[in-house]
Design a protein around this motif. Structure first.
Motif, mmCIF file in Angstrom:
data_model
loop_
_atom_site.group_PDB
_atom_site.id
_atom_site.type_symbol
_atom_site.label_atom_id
_atom_site.label_comp_id
_atom_site.label_asym_id
_atom_site.label_seq_id
_atom_site.Cartn_x
_atom_site.Cartn_y
_atom_site.Cartn_z
ATOM 1 N N ASP A 25 0.822 -1.202 0.000
ATOM 2 C CA ASP A 25 0.000 0.000 0.000
ATOM 3 C C ASP A 25 0.862 1.260 0.000
ATOM 4 O OD1 ASP A 25 0.795 -0.897 2.586
ATOM 5 O OD2 ASP A 25 -0.656 0.452 3.535
ATOM 6 N N LEU A 26 1.931 1.242 0.796
ATOM 7 C CA LEU A 26 2.848 2.378 0.833
ATOM 8 C C LEU A 26 3.653 2.462 -0.458
ATOM 9 C CD1 LEU A 26 4.234 2.066 4.488
ATOM 10 C CD2 LEU A 26 2.320 3.468 3.675
ATOM 11 N N LEU A 27 4.140 1.333 -0.920
ATOM 12 C CA LEU A 27 4.944 1.299 -2.137
ATOM 13 C C LEU A 27 4.162 1.833 -3.333
ATOM 14 C CD1 LEU A 27 7.598 0.383 -3.562
ATOM 15 C CD2 LEU A 27 6.443 -1.806 -3.984
ATOM 16 N N ASN A 28 2.921 1.482 -3.421
ATOM 17 C CA ASN A 28 2.076 1.927 -4.520
ATOM 18 C C ASN A 28 2.045 3.454 -4.594
ATOM 19 O OD1 ASN A 28 0.119 1.393 -6.686
ATOM 20 N ND2 ASN A 28 -1.392 2.222 -5.265
ATOM 21 N N LYS A 29 1.848 4.086 -3.447
ATOM 22 C CA LYS A 29 1.809 5.553 -3.411
ATOM 23 C C LYS A 29 3.176 6.148 -3.710
ATOM 24 C CE LYS A 29 -0.758 7.561 -0.353
ATOM 25 N NZ LYS A 29 -1.301 8.080 0.934
ATOM 26 N N ALA A 30 4.236 5.532 -3.163
ATOM 27 C CA ALA A 30 5.588 6.050 -3.378
ATOM 28 C C ALA A 30 5.960 6.029 -4.857
ATOM 29 C CB ALA A 30 6.598 5.249 -2.562
ATOM 30 N N VAL A 31 5.692 4.914 -5.511
ATOM 31 C CA VAL A 31 6.069 4.771 -6.920
ATOM 32 C C VAL A 31 5.218 5.671 -7.807
ATOM 33 C CG1 VAL A 31 6.116 3.200 -8.895
ATOM 34 C CG2 VAL A 31 6.972 2.443 -6.669
ATOM 35 N N ARG A 32 3.913 5.634 -7.609
ATOM 36 C CA ARG A 32 3.034 6.410 -8.485
ATOM 37 C C ARG A 32 3.270 7.914 -8.340
ATOM 38 N NH1 ARG A 32 -0.604 3.340 -11.042
ATOM 39 N NH2 ARG A 32 -1.007 1.253 -10.228
ATOM 40 N N SER A 33 3.478 8.373 -7.138
ATOM 41 C CA SER A 33 3.692 9.805 -6.942
ATOM 42 C C SER A 33 5.036 10.239 -7.506
ATOM 43 C CB SER A 33 3.584 10.171 -5.457
ATOM 44 O OG SER A 33 4.580 9.526 -4.689
ATOM 45 N N PHE A 34 6.068 9.394 -7.384
ATOM 46 C CA PHE A 34 7.368 9.728 -7.967
ATOM 47 C C PHE A 34 7.293 9.749 -9.483
ATOM 48 C CE2 PHE A 34 11.476 8.438 -9.753
ATOM 49 C CZ PHE A 34 12.278 9.446 -9.259
ATOM 50 N N LYS A 35 6.670 8.726 -10.054
ATOM 51 C CA LYS A 35 6.593 8.624 -11.511
ATOM 52 C C LYS A 35 5.694 9.702 -12.128
ATOM 53 C CE LYS A 35 9.280 5.416 -13.091
ATOM 54 N NZ LYS A 35 10.274 5.720 -14.146
ATOM 55 N N GLU A 36 4.792 10.253 -11.347
ATOM 56 C CA GLU A 36 3.966 11.353 -11.844
ATOM 57 C C GLU A 36 4.839 12.530 -12.271
ATOM 58 O OE1 GLU A 36 0.559 14.509 -10.245
ATOM 59 O OE2 GLU A 36 1.066 12.742 -9.028
ATOM 60 N N PHE A 37 5.916 12.758 -11.506
ATOM 61 C CA PHE A 37 6.776 13.909 -11.772
ATOM 62 C C PHE A 37 8.063 13.537 -12.523
ATOM 63 C CE2 PHE A 37 4.307 14.975 -7.947
ATOM 64 C CZ PHE A 37 3.669 16.122 -8.408
ATOM 65 N N TYR A 38 8.482 12.275 -12.403
ATOM 66 C CA TYR A 38 9.723 11.843 -13.063
ATOM 67 C C TYR A 38 9.493 10.532 -13.823
ATOM 68 C CZ TYR A 38 12.194 15.417 -10.421
ATOM 69 O OH TYR A 38 12.624 16.626 -9.908
ATOM 70 N N PRO A 39 8.666 10.579 -14.876
ATOM 71 C CA PRO A 39 8.338 9.343 -15.602
ATOM 72 C C PRO A 39 9.518 8.713 -16.325
ATOM 73 C CG PRO A 39 7.526 11.268 -16.786
ATOM 74 C CD PRO A 39 7.982 11.756 -15.448
ATOM 75 N N ASN A 40 10.546 9.507 -16.642
ATOM 76 C CA ASN A 40 11.659 8.988 -17.431
ATOM 77 C C ASN A 40 12.931 8.742 -16.627
ATOM 78 O OD1 ASN A 40 10.114 9.083 -19.827
ATOM 79 N ND2 ASN A 40 10.543 11.271 -20.044
ATOM 80 N N VAL A 41 12.840 8.843 -15.317
ATOM 81 C CA VAL A 41 13.988 8.542 -14.459
ATOM 82 C C VAL A 41 13.979 7.058 -14.113
ATOM 83 C CG1 VAL A 41 15.034 8.923 -12.180
ATOM 84 C CG2 VAL A 41 14.178 10.867 -13.501
ATOM 85 N N ASN A 42 15.132 6.414 -14.235
ATOM 86 C CA ASN A 42 15.234 4.992 -13.905
ATOM 87 C C ASN A 42 14.831 4.745 -12.452
ATOM 88 O OD1 ASN A 42 16.324 4.317 -16.443
ATOM 89 N ND2 ASN A 42 18.381 4.890 -15.764
ATOM 90 N N LEU A 43 13.975 3.756 -12.241
ATOM 91 C CA LEU A 43 13.531 3.391 -10.894
ATOM 92 C C LEU A 43 13.774 1.900 -10.683
ATOM 93 C CD1 LEU A 43 12.099 3.898 -8.194
ATOM 94 C CD2 LEU A 43 9.922 3.542 -9.377
ATOM 95 N N LEU A 44 14.528 1.592 -9.658
ATOM 96 C CA LEU A 44 14.796 0.204 -9.281
ATOM 97 C C LEU A 44 14.060 -0.103 -7.995
ATOM 98 C CD1 LEU A 44 16.384 -2.503 -9.477
ATOM 99 C CD2 LEU A 44 18.224 -1.362 -8.205
ATOM 100 N N ILE A 45 13.198 -1.107 -8.030
ATOM 101 C CA ILE A 45 12.468 -1.550 -6.838
ATOM 102 C C ILE A 45 13.056 -2.869 -6.372
ATOM 103 C CG2 ILE A 45 10.231 -2.139 -5.847
ATOM 104 C CD1 ILE A 45 8.929 -0.617 -8.189
ATOM 105 N N ASP B 216 12.539 6.193 0.300
ATOM 106 C CA ASP B 216 11.853 5.198 1.117
ATOM 107 C C ASP B 216 10.466 4.884 0.559
ATOM 108 O OD1 ASP B 216 13.911 4.798 2.865
ATOM 109 O OD2 ASP B 216 12.855 5.504 4.653
ATOM 110 N N SER B 217 9.993 3.690 0.894
ATOM 111 C CA SER B 217 8.690 3.252 0.392
ATOM 112 C C SER B 217 7.529 3.973 1.079
ATOM 113 C CB SER B 217 8.532 1.736 0.582
ATOM 114 O OG SER B 217 8.620 1.395 1.955
ATOM 115 N N ASP B 218 7.782 4.623 2.218
ATOM 116 C CA ASP B 218 6.716 5.344 2.913
ATOM 117 C C ASP B 218 6.791 6.849 2.635
ATOM 118 O OD1 ASP B 218 9.056 5.681 4.324
ATOM 119 O OD2 ASP B 218 8.151 5.453 6.308
ATOM 120 N N THR B 219 6.985 7.180 1.361
ATOM 121 C CA THR B 219 7.060 8.574 0.944
ATOM 122 C C THR B 219 6.003 8.870 -0.111
ATOM 123 O OG1 THR B 219 8.704 8.047 -0.755
ATOM 124 C CG2 THR B 219 9.540 8.783 1.393
#
Length: 216
Positions: A14-34, A91-94
């Protein structure tokens, strides 16, 4: 930007979902490693990460068989999977609230050759507790560090302050940390994973707590 963002997840989809989606909203082309740190939550974390990887571009994922804990997972990520000049740990709780921080942090870390990392700075003693007599460390929930320099220092470890020895080494070698108020851009709820599952520090954690109380 020559940056990989790394998020470590342990059983908090639940936390990870928000962390990833909110980050990708602003930085869709930045590499993200989970890195999934051995979650045992009936496949919820794995299924979510797979969905996110299908939905967004520039997401890679690593699934560990067991929980090696946060610090060692960060160390493994940077040594085995990050090939960019800089790594941004998140962090995943961001929840990312606005853009512009990666650009500004990159500008700061490249402004002087002696700068190792950028983020919010506190002082911590040798036990990892806040102390004005301690040494400077970056807050781990959102920090940018130099990938190459990291590999010349002691690794992040399993600890309440996983960066403690790493930043101590950086200080001794003359590398500096640069302050940037990242909390103006990203909301961190604090202890999102630890509140549910603890730190897993066992006797070592209790001993550090006691010795800190005694001033040792």
């Amino acid at each position: 930007m020559d940056i990989t963002t790394v998020i470590i997840n342990f059983q908090t989809p639940d936390l990870l979902n928000k962390a990833v989606r909110s980050f990708k909203e602003f930085y869709p082309n930045v590499n993200l490693l989970i890195i999934d740190n051995g979650s045992q939550d009936d496949g919820e974390s794995v299924n979510l990460i797979n969905r996110l990887s299908e939905e967004y571009k520039f997401i890679e994922s690593v699934f560990l068989n067991s929980n090696i804990f946060h610090g060692p997972a960060m160390d493994m990520a940077i040594k085995k999977y990050v090939d960019t000049k800089y790594v941004f740990f998140l962090d995943s709780d961001t929840e990312t609230q606005r853009s512009g921080f990666l650009e500004k942090m990159t500008s700061l870390i490249t402004s002087e050759t002696s700068i190792y990392g950028v983020g919010e700075i506190i002082k911590a003693n040798k036990r990892g507790y806040k102390s004005e007599k301690g040494k400077e460390i970056l807050l781990t929930p959102y920090m940018l560090i130099d990938t190459r320099l990291y590999k010349t220092l002691r690794p992040f470890l399993h600890h309440g302050q996983p960066t403690l020895h790493n930043f101590a080494d950086a200080n001794e070698k003359g590398y500096n940390l640069k302050f940037f108020k990242i909390s103006d851009y990203i909301n961190h709820i604090w202890r999102g994973t630890a509140e549910r599952f603890g730190y897993g520090l066992g006797l070592k954690g209790k001993l550090d707590y006691l010795l800190n109380k005694l001033g040792l």
